[in-house]
Write a protein that holds these residues in place. Structure first.
Motif, PDB file in Angstrom:
ATOM      1  N   VAL A 130      -2.008  20.859 -19.092  1.00 18.69           N
ATOM      2  CA  VAL A 130      -1.141  20.060 -18.021  1.00 18.69           C
ATOM      3  C   VAL A 130      -0.472  19.044 -18.895  1.00 18.69           C
ATOM      4  O   VAL A 130      -1.402  18.223 -19.652  1.00 18.69           O
ATOM      5  CB  VAL A 130      -1.762  19.490 -16.897  1.00 18.69           C
ATOM      6  N   THR A 131       0.954  18.845 -19.062  1.00 18.94           N
ATOM      7  CA  THR A 131       1.456  17.707 -19.791  1.00 18.94           C
ATOM      8  C   THR A 131       1.901  16.839 -18.622  1.00 18.94           C
ATOM      9  O   THR A 131       2.729  17.150 -17.655  1.00 18.94           O
ATOM     10  CB  THR A 131       2.200  18.396 -20.655  1.00 18.94           C
ATOM     11  N   LEU A 132       1.691  15.509 -18.916  1.00 21.45           N
ATOM     12  CA  LEU A 132       2.309  14.716 -17.805  1.00 21.45           C
ATOM     13  C   LEU A 132       3.647  13.848 -18.796  1.00 21.45           C
ATOM     14  O   LEU A 132       3.427  13.627 -19.942  1.00 21.45           O
ATOM     15  CB  LEU A 132       1.539  13.476 -17.605  1.00 21.45           C
ATOM     16  N   TYR A 133       4.628  13.713 -18.087  1.00 23.84           N
ATOM     17  CA  TYR A 133       5.966  13.131 -18.597  1.00 23.84           C
ATOM     18  C   TYR A 133       6.223  11.679 -18.113  1.00 23.84           C
ATOM     19  O   TYR A 133       5.599  11.605 -17.002  1.00 23.84           O
ATOM     20  CB  TYR A 133       7.072  14.236 -18.418  1.00 23.84           C
ATOM     21  N   SER A 134       7.191  11.017 -18.438  1.00 23.11           N
ATOM     22  CA  SER A 134       7.622   9.847 -17.964  1.00 23.11           C
ATOM     23  C   SER A 134       8.324  10.147 -16.658  1.00 23.11           C
ATOM     24  O   SER A 134       8.294   9.272 -15.869  1.00 23.11           O
ATOM     25  CB  SER A 134       8.413   9.037 -19.090  1.00 23.11           C
ATOM     26  N   ASP A 135       9.080  11.297 -16.679  1.00 26.76           N
ATOM     27  CA  ASP A 135       9.842  11.268 -15.173  1.00 26.76           C
ATOM     28  C   ASP A 135      10.085  12.780 -15.342  1.00 26.76           C
ATOM     29  O   ASP A 135       9.721  13.755 -16.130  1.00 26.76           O
ATOM     30  CB  ASP A 135      11.131  10.692 -15.212  1.00 26.76           C
ATOM     31  N   ASP A 136      10.686  13.450 -14.230  1.00 29.65           N
ATOM     32  CA  ASP A 136      10.861  14.755 -13.859  1.00 29.65           C
ATOM     33  C   ASP A 136      11.810  15.644 -15.074  1.00 29.65           C
ATOM     34  O   ASP A 136      12.018  16.968 -14.663  1.00 29.65           O
ATOM     35  CB  ASP A 136      11.100  15.233 -12.574  1.00 29.65           C
ATOM     36  N   THR A 137      12.449  14.657 -15.833  1.00 28.91           N
ATOM     37  CA  THR A 137      13.384  15.509 -16.719  1.00 28.91           C
ATOM     38  C   THR A 137      12.554  16.036 -17.886  1.00 28.91           C
ATOM     39  O   THR A 137      13.159  16.999 -18.514  1.00 28.91           O
ATOM     40  CB  THR A 137      14.344  14.304 -17.351  1.00 28.91           C
ATOM     41  N   LYS A 138      11.349  15.699 -17.911  1.00 32.48           N
ATOM     42  CA  LYS A 138      10.420  16.070 -18.831  1.00 32.48           C
ATOM     43  C   LYS A 138      10.732  16.198 -20.326  1.00 32.48           C
ATOM     44  O   LYS A 138      10.771  16.885 -21.222  1.00 32.48           O
ATOM     45  CB  LYS A 138       9.905  17.607 -18.601  1.00 32.48           C
ATOM     46  N   GLN A 139      11.383  14.886 -20.864  1.00 31.51           N
ATOM     47  CA  GLN A 139      11.917  14.710 -22.057  1.00 31.51           C
ATOM     48  C   GLN A 139      10.945  13.875 -22.756  1.00 31.51           C
ATOM     49  O   GLN A 139      10.939  14.223 -24.042  1.00 31.51           O
ATOM     50  CB  GLN A 139      13.370  14.010 -21.924  1.00 31.51           C
ATOM     51  N   GLN A 140      10.132  12.908 -22.165  1.00 31.12           N
ATOM     52  CA  GLN A 140       9.156  12.161 -22.984  1.00 31.12           C
ATOM     53  C   GLN A 140       7.652  12.499 -22.419  1.00 31.12           C
ATOM     54  O   GLN A 140       7.311  11.945 -21.314  1.00 31.12           O
ATOM     55  CB  GLN A 140       9.726  10.771 -22.735  1.00 31.12           C
ATOM     56  N   PRO A 141       6.969  13.174 -23.042  1.00 30.76           N
ATOM     57  CA  PRO A 141       5.642  13.363 -22.822  1.00 30.76           C
ATOM     58  C   PRO A 141       4.679  12.104 -23.010  1.00 30.76           C
ATOM     59  O   PRO A 141       4.993  11.336 -23.873  1.00 30.76           O
ATOM     60  CB  PRO A 141       5.219  14.599 -23.681  1.00 30.76           C
ATOM     61  N   VAL A 142       3.603  11.795 -22.278  1.00 29.80           N
ATOM     62  CA  VAL A 142       2.912  10.653 -22.038  1.00 29.80           C
ATOM     63  C   VAL A 142       1.647  10.924 -22.331  1.00 29.80           C
ATOM     64  O   VAL A 142       0.758  10.074 -22.895  1.00 29.80           O
ATOM     65  CB  VAL A 142       3.184   9.647 -21.153  1.00 29.80           C
ATOM     66  N   LEU A 143       1.033  12.198 -22.008  1.00 28.51           N
ATOM     67  CA  LEU A 143      -0.279  12.388 -21.912  1.00 28.51           C
ATOM     68  C   LEU A 143      -0.573  13.785 -21.519  1.00 28.51           C
ATOM     69  O   LEU A 143       0.394  14.396 -20.965  1.00 28.51           O
ATOM     70  CB  LEU A 143      -1.388  11.575 -21.299  1.00 28.51           C
TER      71      LEU A 143
ATOM     72  N   GLY B 108       0.937  -1.227   0.106  1.00 29.12           N
ATOM     73  CA  GLY B 108      -0.166   0.050  -0.102  1.00 29.12           C
ATOM     74  C   GLY B 108       0.924   1.135  -0.154  1.00 29.12           C
ATOM     75  O   GLY B 108       0.384   2.436  -0.003  1.00 29.12           O
ATOM     76  N   GLY B 109       2.246   1.098   0.132  1.00 30.70           N
ATOM     77  CA  GLY B 109       2.971   2.401  -0.079  1.00 30.70           C
ATOM     78  C   GLY B 109       3.130   2.777  -1.363  1.00 30.70           C
ATOM     79  O   GLY B 109       2.635   2.129  -2.212  1.00 30.70           O
ATOM     80  N   GLU B 110       4.272   3.391  -1.593  1.00 32.88           N
ATOM     81  CA  GLU B 110       4.587   4.143  -2.827  1.00 32.88           C
ATOM     82  C   GLU B 110       5.426   3.262  -3.581  1.00 32.88           C
ATOM     83  O   GLU B 110       6.526   3.043  -3.100  1.00 32.88           O
ATOM     84  CB  GLU B 110       5.200   5.705  -2.708  1.00 32.88           C
ATOM     85  N   GLY B 111       5.222   2.972  -4.927  1.00 27.81           N
ATOM     86  CA  GLY B 111       6.088   2.068  -5.610  1.00 27.81           C
ATOM     87  C   GLY B 111       6.790   3.027  -6.801  1.00 27.81           C
ATOM     88  O   GLY B 111       6.902   4.457  -6.412  1.00 27.81           O
ATOM     89  N   GLU B 112       6.958   2.435  -7.765  1.00 28.05           N
ATOM     90  CA  GLU B 112       7.698   3.267  -8.843  1.00 28.05           C
ATOM     91  C   GLU B 112       6.966   4.494  -9.452  1.00 28.05           C
ATOM     92  O   GLU B 112       5.698   4.771  -9.693  1.00 28.05           O
ATOM     93  CB  GLU B 112       7.993   2.253  -9.986  1.00 28.05           C
ATOM     94  N   LEU B 113       7.803   5.266  -9.968  1.00 30.31           N
ATOM     95  CA  LEU B 113       7.023   6.714 -10.475  1.00 30.31           C
ATOM     96  C   LEU B 113       6.504   6.102 -11.973  1.00 30.31           C
ATOM     97  O   LEU B 113       7.282   5.761 -12.772  1.00 30.31           O
ATOM     98  CB  LEU B 113       8.066   7.686 -10.701  1.00 30.31           C
ATOM     99  N   LEU B 114       5.345   6.439 -12.409  1.00 31.01           N
ATOM    100  CA  LEU B 114       4.823   6.274 -13.704  1.00 31.01           C
ATOM    101  C   LEU B 114       4.740   7.547 -14.439  1.00 31.01           C
ATOM    102  O   LEU B 114       4.689   7.362 -15.516  1.00 31.01           O
ATOM    103  CB  LEU B 114       3.389   5.579 -13.346  1.00 31.01           C
ATOM    104  N   ALA B 115       4.626   8.503 -13.950  1.00 30.19           N
ATOM    105  CA  ALA B 115       4.502   9.904 -14.629  1.00 30.19           C
ATOM    106  C   ALA B 115       4.773  11.028 -13.653  1.00 30.19           C
ATOM    107  O   ALA B 115       4.583  10.887 -12.467  1.00 30.19           O
ATOM    108  CB  ALA B 115       3.175  10.097 -14.963  1.00 30.19           C
ATOM    109  N   TYR B 116       5.191  12.175 -14.351  1.00 32.34           N
ATOM    110  CA  TYR B 116       5.399  13.262 -13.570  1.00 32.34           C
ATOM    111  C   TYR B 116       4.535  14.561 -14.350  1.00 32.34           C
ATOM    112  O   TYR B 116       4.664  14.450 -15.559  1.00 32.34           O
ATOM    113  CB  TYR B 116       7.034  13.787 -13.649  1.00 32.34           C
ATOM    114  N   ALA B 117       4.059  15.353 -13.526  1.00 35.36           N
ATOM    115  CA  ALA B 117       3.213  16.605 -14.291  1.00 35.36           C
ATOM    116  C   ALA B 117       3.734  17.740 -13.739  1.00 35.36           C
ATOM    117  O   ALA B 117       4.114  17.972 -12.578  1.00 35.36           O
ATOM    118  CB  ALA B 117       1.871  16.421 -14.047  1.00 35.36           C
TER     119      ALA B 117
END
Length: 192
Positions: free
Chosen positions: A54-67, A34-43
């Motif tokens: 709002v753009t969501l990316y694969s991580d906080d480098t904001k290199q790959q938008p996902v939605l 129930g705790g926090e697992g892997e990062l799935l997206a960053y907005a």
């Protein structure tokens, strides 16, 4: 973000980061305990923008938008937001029901091929308190989204210093990207 990994999730955690000029969000898989697992997206969302986007990316480098999601209109209290994938193809849409939201926030969410869902704050007393007492905006709340009278997913704001949401997905046919967009929007747009 691996779409298959995201689609397999039945529970997600959305956590807001505190920053001066922007709202930042991390979307995490829920761990087995129930705790926090892997990062799935960053907005990231700019505050005080004329047209909400709002753009969501694969991580906080904001290199790959996902939605992402974007308002169709500028400064509209009942704006419709289109949700798109990384390539710009429509995933669905959502909009706030301004009239019903005067007492209890109500959202409409649509996924092509699945149908329209309605999401509403569960507790009327908390909803009214949050509207009329600004200093109580930190109160936890619970949104339930239903599809054809059946639970589709819920978003639960937890008590704490930073905004944290637990997203429970009940309908296996839901596109998790649309659910993620709605969960982030509940924090980013709720007070408007």
């Amino acid at each position: 973000m691996n779409i298959e990994t995201l689609q397999a999730q039945r529970q997600l955690i959305v956590r807001q980061r505190i920053r001066l000029m922007v709202n930042q969000y991390e979307v995490l898989a829920a761990g087995p305990d129930g705790g926090e697992g892997e990062l799935l997206a960053y907005a990231q969302q700019k505050r005080m923008a004329f047209r909400e986007q709002v753009t969501l990316y694969s991580d906080d480098t904001k290199q790959q938008p996902v939605l992402g999601f974007k308002a169709r209109q500028v400064l509209d209290l009942a704006a419709t937001y289109d949700v798109t994938d990384a390539g710009g193809s429509a995933i669905g849409l959502f909009r706030k029901d301004f009239k019903q939201s005067l007492l209890r926030s109500t959202w409409h969410l649509e996924q092509p091929g699945l149908g329209a869902m309605i999401g509403q704050e569960r507790n009327m007393a908390v909803a009214i308190l949050r509207r009329f007492v600004d200093s109580l905006s930190w109160l936890p709340y619970h949104f339930d989204f239903v599809l054809d009278g059946q639970p589709a997913f819920s978003v639960i704001k937890k008590f704490g210093l930073r905004d944290k949401y637990v997203v429970e997905i009940h309908n296996p046919g839901l596109d998790r990207r649309l659910v993620v967009a709605m969960a982030v929007a509940l924090d980013a747009l709720q007070s408007r």
